[in-house]
Write an enzyme that holds these catalytic residues in place. Sequence first.
Site, PDB file in Angstrom:
ATOM      1  N   LYS A   1       5.973  33.750  46.353  1.00 44.41           N
ATOM      2  CA  LYS A   1       7.543  33.909  46.769  1.00 44.41           C
ATOM      3  C   LYS A   1       8.305  33.719  45.519  1.00 44.41           C
ATOM      4  CE  LYS A   1       6.952  34.848  51.212  1.00 44.41           C
ATOM      5  NZ  LYS A   1       7.031  36.512  51.529  1.00 44.41           N
TER       6      LYS A   1
ATOM      7  N   LYS B   1       7.659  50.388  44.534  1.00 46.17           N
ATOM      8  CA  LYS B   1       7.241  51.454  43.679  1.00 46.17           C
ATOM      9  C   LYS B   1       7.522  52.719  44.416  1.00 46.17           C
ATOM     10  CE  LYS B   1       3.240  53.191  41.200  1.00 46.17           C
ATOM     11  NZ  LYS B   1       1.706  53.092  41.119  1.00 46.17           N
TER      12      LYS B   1
ATOM     13  N   ILE C   1      10.843  38.801  61.911  1.00 46.14           N
ATOM     14  CA  ILE C   1      11.858  39.179  61.098  1.00 46.14           C
ATOM     15  C   ILE C   1      12.099  40.924  60.924  1.00 46.14           C
ATOM     16  CG2 ILE C   1      13.172  39.075  58.743  1.00 46.14           C
ATOM     17  CD1 ILE C   1      12.107  36.185  58.856  1.00 46.14           C
TER      18      ILE C   1
ATOM     19  N   ASN D   1       9.142  43.524  54.179  1.00 46.14           N
ATOM     20  CA  ASN D   1       9.164  42.338  54.820  1.00 46.14           C
ATOM     21  C   ASN D   1       7.914  41.781  55.077  1.00 46.14           C
ATOM     22  OD1 ASN D   1      10.455  40.532  57.086  1.00 46.14           O
ATOM     23  ND2 ASN D   1       8.763  41.654  58.221  1.00 46.14           N
TER      24      ASN D   1
ATOM     25  N   ASP E   1      -2.087  49.064  55.758  1.00 49.18           N
ATOM     26  CA  ASP E   1      -2.011  47.729  55.170  1.00 49.18           C
ATOM     27  C   ASP E   1      -0.951  47.562  53.615  1.00 49.18           C
ATOM     28  OD1 ASP E   1      -2.512  45.500  53.863  1.00 49.18           O
ATOM     29  OD2 ASP E   1      -4.919  45.365  54.510  1.00 49.18           O
TER      30      ASP E   1
ATOM     31  N   TYR F   1       1.337  30.071  48.494  1.00 47.21           N
ATOM     32  CA  TYR F   1       2.322  30.833  49.159  1.00 47.21           C
ATOM     33  C   TYR F   1       3.879  30.525  48.292  1.00 47.21           C
ATOM     34  CZ  TYR F   1       5.991  31.854  52.858  1.00 47.21           C
ATOM     35  OH  TYR F   1       6.972  32.424  53.782  1.00 47.21           O
TER      36      TYR F   1
ATOM     37  N   THR G   1       9.533  32.203  64.109  1.00 53.49           N
ATOM     38  CA  THR G   1       8.490  33.116  64.104  1.00 53.49           C
ATOM     39  C   THR G   1       7.131  32.554  64.270  1.00 53.49           C
ATOM     40  OG1 THR G   1       8.069  33.083  61.642  1.00 53.49           O
ATOM     41  CG2 THR G   1      10.159  34.475  62.268  1.00 53.49           C
TER      42      THR G   1
END
Length: 268
Positions: A168, A131, A21, A96, A69, A164, A199
């Site tokens: 999200k 931020k 993506i 992303n 990172d 996970y 992906t």
Amino acid sequence: MSSTESTGKRVAIITGAAEGIGKATAVRLANDGYDLGLFDLPRAQERLEVVADDIRKAHGVRVVNVYGDVSKEEDVKRLVDTVVEELGSVYAMIANAGICINRTLHETTATTEQADKLLDINVKGTFYSFKYAALQMIKQGGGGRLVGAASIAGKRGFPEHALYSASKFAVRGIVQSAALDYGPYGITVNAYAPGACETSLLRGVDEYFAGKNGQPQGTYMEMFSSNSALKRLAQPEDIANLVSFFVSDNAAYITGQSYLVDGGSCFD
């Protein structure tokens, strides 16, 4: 005069840009006329250099690659500082980068390798990206766009996706709160929420379930495809099209939202 003022182009930063993506979004925003700051891990350097070179040749935009990172605050600050130094400003931050770890809840260990790593990348990575981009956008004036990576798993839970999914849902919370924080500055904050997108992340999930359940590879992906209204998996370009809209002037009155891009698998 800043670089952006001299070229008339807006600048977008995309994390996790070496593939999937992130790569599709970089190509789409370059096609839209954005200069780009691309970010990924040092181990992705060879792939990201190819992405950048291809974009420069095809679209004639400026591209700056930065490595680090997203879970490390100093790396994200350096990313924004470098892009501003090289390209003059930041108008859009596309947070992303993300990972997925599959385990039932009680099998997920609270270690750096599993729980901490996932939450650091998916949640803190989004937080840091927003931020430092927001600080720069406020300094510049003129508004901007913050875009995060949510998921269909941020709209509803799935088996063996507890952490996970939590990460999200957290992205959605960050998006909603940040929309209120930054609205007065003309900065909108939204997220894309893909369903099953073709992906390497999805292939990794598919391999996990195939190994665990003794099913042929592709079974998990086919399940999502067959259960969607459009009967296909998303392609990275499907998500990139939404990002293109989010960062455009056409989306100036949309903020705090997490849009599903799932072919009709889950309905709000």
